[in-house]
Motif scaffolding. Structure first.
Motif: not given
Length: 122
Positions: A38-40, A93-95, A114-117
């Motif tokens: 994840r990336q905040a 965002v979770y990858y 691509q990730g999901t928020q």
């Protein structure tokens, strides 16, 4: 090549739950260990957890341990991240990602979605 598509993100209140899914295509799904990251905003990408090729081994970051479960369904080419007791600090965002060898400490993955928020409101 492996293509990964995440889904299941959204807005949830603190204390709630979400289940994220990641569907893989292109190569034999069971040949890959899978990870969640994840990336905040304004922060580095953070490891969340990983699962081995057959699902027998999992490993979680301390920040989510006890609140999250990763499992996979190789027949459906899908890996899941179940998150419970969500906190505002879980907002990111979770990858999902794939790598050939299971390595619980690695950030080195070969393929990324691509990730999901996920947004957790207080």
């Amino acid at each position: 090549q492996v293509q990964l598509v995440e889904s299941g993100g959204g807005l949830v209140q603190a204390g709630g739950s979400l289940r994220l899914s990641c569907v893989a295509s292109g190569q034999t799904f069971s040949s890959y260990a899978m990870g969640w990251f994840r990336q905040a905003p304004g922060k580095d990408r953070e490891f969340v957890g990983t699962i081995s090729k057959r699902g027998g081994r999992t490993y979680y970051a301390d920040s989510v341990k006890g609140r999250s479960t990763i499992r996979r369904d190789n027949a459906k080419n899908t890996v899941y991240l179940q998150m419970n007791s969500l906190k505002p600090e879980d907002t990111a965002v979770y990858y999902c990602a794939a790598r050939y060898d299971y390595d619980r400490g690695s950030y080195e993955y070969d393929y990324w979605g691509q990730g999901t928020q996920v947004t957790v409101s207080s």
